[in-house]
Write a protein that holds these residues in place. Structure first.
Motif, mmCIF file in Angstrom:
data_model
loop_
_atom_site.group_PDB
_atom_site.id
_atom_site.type_symbol
_atom_site.label_atom_id
_atom_site.label_comp_id
_atom_site.label_asym_id
_atom_site.label_seq_id
_atom_site.Cartn_x
_atom_site.Cartn_y
_atom_site.Cartn_z
ATOM 1 N N HIS A 63 3.518 14.232 5.547
ATOM 2 C CA HIS A 63 4.498 14.764 6.047
ATOM 3 C C HIS A 63 4.836 16.080 5.119
ATOM 4 C CE1 HIS A 63 6.173 10.935 7.979
ATOM 5 N NE2 HIS A 63 4.665 10.841 8.008
ATOM 6 N N VAL A 64 4.815 17.304 5.891
ATOM 7 C CA VAL A 64 4.882 18.388 5.477
ATOM 8 C C VAL A 64 6.393 19.069 5.554
ATOM 9 C CG1 VAL A 64 3.977 20.748 4.759
ATOM 10 C CG2 VAL A 64 2.485 18.735 5.286
ATOM 11 N N HIS A 65 7.029 19.391 4.610
ATOM 12 C CA HIS A 65 8.436 20.184 4.820
ATOM 13 C C HIS A 65 8.206 21.671 4.359
ATOM 14 C CE1 HIS A 65 10.777 16.172 3.893
ATOM 15 N NE2 HIS A 65 9.288 15.887 4.014
ATOM 16 N N GLY B 176 0.917 -1.227 -0.061
ATOM 17 C CA GLY B 176 0.108 0.002 -0.089
ATOM 18 C C GLY B 176 0.723 1.248 -0.085
ATOM 19 N N LEU B 177 0.080 2.335 -0.188
ATOM 20 C CA LEU B 177 0.848 3.634 -0.111
ATOM 21 C C LEU B 177 1.063 4.173 1.623
ATOM 22 C CD1 LEU B 177 -1.485 5.671 -2.508
ATOM 23 C CD2 LEU B 177 1.039 4.972 -2.617
ATOM 24 N N GLY B 178 2.364 4.861 1.817
ATOM 25 C CA GLY B 178 2.508 5.109 3.157
ATOM 26 C C GLY B 178 2.702 6.675 3.174
ATOM 27 N N PRO B 179 3.293 7.260 4.062
ATOM 28 C CA PRO B 179 2.974 8.758 4.222
ATOM 29 C C PRO B 179 3.451 9.593 2.685
ATOM 30 C CG PRO B 179 4.002 7.946 6.130
ATOM 31 C CD PRO B 179 3.968 6.892 5.141
ATOM 32 N N ILE B 180 2.741 10.444 2.444
ATOM 33 C CA ILE B 180 3.023 11.287 1.283
ATOM 34 C C ILE B 180 3.601 12.745 1.611
ATOM 35 C CG2 ILE B 180 1.933 12.277 -0.846
ATOM 36 C CD1 ILE B 180 1.920 9.226 -0.588
ATOM 37 N N HIS B 181 4.793 13.156 1.112
ATOM 38 C CA HIS B 181 5.391 14.099 1.511
ATOM 39 C C HIS B 181 5.048 15.419 0.667
ATOM 40 C CE1 HIS B 181 8.695 11.846 4.169
ATOM 41 N NE2 HIS B 181 7.689 11.171 3.466
ATOM 42 N N LEU B 182 4.843 16.384 1.280
ATOM 43 C CA LEU B 182 4.443 17.714 0.494
ATOM 44 C C LEU B 182 5.680 18.668 0.816
ATOM 45 C CD1 LEU B 182 0.978 18.601 1.371
ATOM 46 C CD2 LEU B 182 1.811 16.848 -0.255
ATOM 47 N N THR B 183 6.043 19.550 -0.143
ATOM 48 C CA THR B 183 7.026 20.601 0.148
ATOM 49 C C THR B 183 6.392 21.999 -0.131
ATOM 50 O OG1 THR B 183 9.113 19.162 -0.310
ATOM 51 C CG2 THR B 183 9.466 21.402 -0.379
ATOM 52 N N VAL B 184 6.361 22.854 0.955
ATOM 53 C CA VAL B 184 5.815 24.006 0.594
ATOM 54 C C VAL B 184 6.513 24.973 1.211
ATOM 55 C CG1 VAL B 184 3.421 23.175 0.881
ATOM 56 C CG2 VAL B 184 4.726 23.958 2.884
ATOM 57 N N PRO B 185 6.426 26.340 0.578
ATOM 58 C CA PRO B 185 7.137 27.593 1.030
ATOM 59 C C PRO B 185 6.673 28.158 2.439
ATOM 60 C CG PRO B 185 5.770 28.130 -0.561
ATOM 61 C CD PRO B 185 5.788 26.762 -0.782
ATOM 62 N N ASN B 186 5.390 27.726 2.853
ATOM 63 C CA ASN B 186 4.580 28.468 3.781
ATOM 64 C C ASN B 186 3.600 27.533 4.508
ATOM 65 O OD1 ASN B 186 3.245 30.278 5.712
ATOM 66 N ND2 ASN B 186 3.135 31.781 4.093
ATOM 67 N N LEU B 187 4.002 26.920 5.644
ATOM 68 C CA LEU B 187 3.095 26.064 5.985
ATOM 69 C C LEU B 187 1.972 26.712 6.672
ATOM 70 C CD1 LEU B 187 2.594 23.122 7.389
ATOM 71 C CD2 LEU B 187 3.865 23.860 9.289
ATOM 72 N N ASP B 188 2.049 27.937 6.941
ATOM 73 C CA ASP B 188 0.864 28.649 7.623
ATOM 74 C C ASP B 188 -0.296 28.633 6.573
ATOM 75 O OD1 ASP B 188 2.177 29.008 10.092
ATOM 76 O OD2 ASP B 188 2.791 31.151 9.514
ATOM 77 N N GLU C 37 18.017 18.144 7.348
ATOM 78 C CA GLU C 37 17.999 18.495 8.568
ATOM 79 C C GLU C 37 17.072 19.687 9.003
ATOM 80 O OE1 GLU C 37 22.161 19.541 9.645
ATOM 81 O OE2 GLU C 37 22.618 17.369 9.482
ATOM 82 N N LYS C 38 15.974 19.882 8.174
ATOM 83 C CA LYS C 38 14.770 20.517 8.526
ATOM 84 C C LYS C 38 13.678 19.786 9.180
ATOM 85 C CE LYS C 38 16.709 24.022 5.974
ATOM 86 N NZ LYS C 38 17.040 25.347 6.328
ATOM 87 N N GLU C 39 13.119 20.651 9.889
ATOM 88 C CA GLU C 39 11.881 20.090 10.689
ATOM 89 C C GLU C 39 10.612 19.545 9.426
ATOM 90 O OE1 GLU C 39 9.902 21.228 14.634
ATOM 91 O OE2 GLU C 39 8.662 22.367 12.842
ATOM 92 N N VAL C 40 10.179 18.476 9.830
ATOM 93 C CA VAL C 40 8.987 18.100 9.027
ATOM 94 C C VAL C 40 7.885 17.872 10.022
ATOM 95 C CG1 VAL C 40 7.987 16.267 7.618
ATOM 96 C CG2 VAL C 40 10.522 16.814 7.417
ATOM 97 N N VAL C 41 6.850 18.419 9.718
ATOM 98 C CA VAL C 41 5.323 18.383 10.426
ATOM 99 C C VAL C 41 4.553 17.268 9.877
ATOM 100 C CG1 VAL C 41 3.327 19.514 11.348
ATOM 101 C CG2 VAL C 41 5.520 20.716 10.874
ATOM 102 N N VAL C 42 4.168 16.285 10.883
ATOM 103 C CA VAL C 42 3.282 15.160 10.319
ATOM 104 C C VAL C 42 1.922 15.521 10.827
ATOM 105 C CG1 VAL C 42 2.765 12.626 10.679
ATOM 106 C CG2 VAL C 42 5.204 13.686 10.710
ATOM 107 N N PHE C 43 0.895 15.277 9.741
ATOM 108 C CA PHE C 43 -0.518 15.332 9.901
ATOM 109 C C PHE C 43 -1.087 14.011 9.726
ATOM 110 C CE2 PHE C 43 1.052 19.640 8.793
ATOM 111 C CZ PHE C 43 0.370 20.394 9.758
ATOM 112 N N GLU C 44 -2.192 13.586 10.443
ATOM 113 C CA GLU C 44 -3.080 12.415 10.255
ATOM 114 C C GLU C 44 -4.196 12.482 10.230
ATOM 115 O OE1 GLU C 44 -1.578 9.672 13.039
ATOM 116 O OE2 GLU C 44 -3.086 10.456 14.633
#
Length: 320
Positions: A210-212, A156-168, A192-199
């Motif tokens: 997983h949002v970078h 199956g599919l696991g976590p999908i990673h997004l990369t965005v300039p502005n998490l807000d 070495e950047k923080e990644v925020v996890v949403f579920e």
């Protein structure tokens, strides 16, 4: 209303035959549906999944023969994860990828799980993730006829990673509109950047984003090896209409109800420009093919069937 997890991810390829070879021969996934892009029937739309293409197991590709290479960057779906049963399976895959000459980063840890990041033949960013300690959404069923060892197969599919300039800008869409919740953070092993996890839903491996946040990189230029959109699971058509009502009340521009025959959908973009889809769990891929012969012939939704001869002339043959 609650989204049940990841439904599918749709990416771009330039070579349907090479794509089939990589995902069925090396990764051992099942080609569960060989069809066309319903908005442009001149191109293939290939669906890979578990033994019957259960929701949450589907990695799909549009074949665009003239497309350039993807340029990785911001405003993107930057990595797709594929679940395997346990840590032992990752050791099997590390050896298999190495023997096949596939670029990978070795087994590392990510949000308390063992993972194996690698790239496909078009530089598509993928990660195999161990389901050993998963407490959330159940995985699919390994394909018994897989070219890889079914004991260690992709489920199956696991976590999908997004990369965005502005998490807000993205976070309110995830939490207030789509009812995801923050479940933690980790430091990415490369940047070495923080990644925020949403579920969402039951959480776990099959229900995470997983949002970078990377204001320091340029926007992605989408091409082969890039991801077009990510879809999230909706229980049924009745609930889909409720989600469309919620999007409209929030004044989020969207496609409205779309009947994809194998599932029902709505599409919209979050504020950083990433394309999201909501898709129903049913009716599924056995609607027009038997389970034993899934993916063996070109499947067309009823509204395209009268154009079959014309469509088949435009498509290259695929052997597998």
């Amino acid at each position: 209303m609650e989204l049940l997890g990841i439904h599918h991810v749709s990416a771009m390829t330039k070579h349907a035959q090479q794509n089939v070879d990589f995902y069925t021969e090396l990764l051992g996934m099942r080609l569960v549906k060989k069809t066309v892009n319903q908005d442009d029937p001149s191109m293939y739309h290939l669906f890979y999944g578990d033994e019957v293409g259960n929701p949450g197991t589907e990695l799909t590709f549009f074949e665009m023969t003239q497309i350039g290479q993807n340029h990785d960057g911001n405003n993107s779906i930057s990595t797709t994860s594929l679940r395997v049963p346990n840590n032992e399976a990752l050791q099997y895959w590390e050896k298999r990828l190495t023997e096949a000459g596939v670029e990978h980063e070795g087994i590392v840890e990510q949000f308390g799980r063992k993972v194996l990041p690698f790239r496909d033949f078009e530089n598509q960013r993928l990660t195999l993730v161990s389901d050993e300690n998963n407490q959330g959404v159940l995985a699919g069923s390994p394909w018994e006829k897989s070219k890889a060892n079914p004991k260690h197969g992709i489920i199956g599919l696991g976590p999908i990673h997004l990369t965005v300039p502005n998490l807000d800008r993205t976070e309110p869409i995830l939490t207030k509109l789509l009812s995801f919740s923050r479940s933690g953070t980790y430091t990415h092993h490369q940047t070495e950047k923080e990644v925020v996890v949403f579920e969402t839903g039951e959480g776990g491996t099959g229900a995470e984003l997983h949002v970078h946040e990377r204001p320091d990189v340029l926007a992605e230029r989408l091409g082969r090896g890039g991801v077009h959109h990510v879809a999230f699971r909706v229980k049924d058509e009745e609930e889909m209409h409720q989600w469309i009502d919620r999007l409209n009340k929030a004044k989020i521009g969207n496609s409205g109800f779309v009947d994809r025959f194998y599932f029902k959908s709505v599409y919209f973009r979050e504020p950083n420009g990433i394309l999201f889809e909501l898709a129903t769990d049913g009716p599924g891929f056995t609607t027009d093919e038997g389970e034993a012969t899934l993916g063996e012939s070109l499947a067309l939704p009823p509204f395209l069937e009268e154009k079959r001869e014309q469509i088949e002339r435009q498509l290259s043959s695929i052997e597998y």
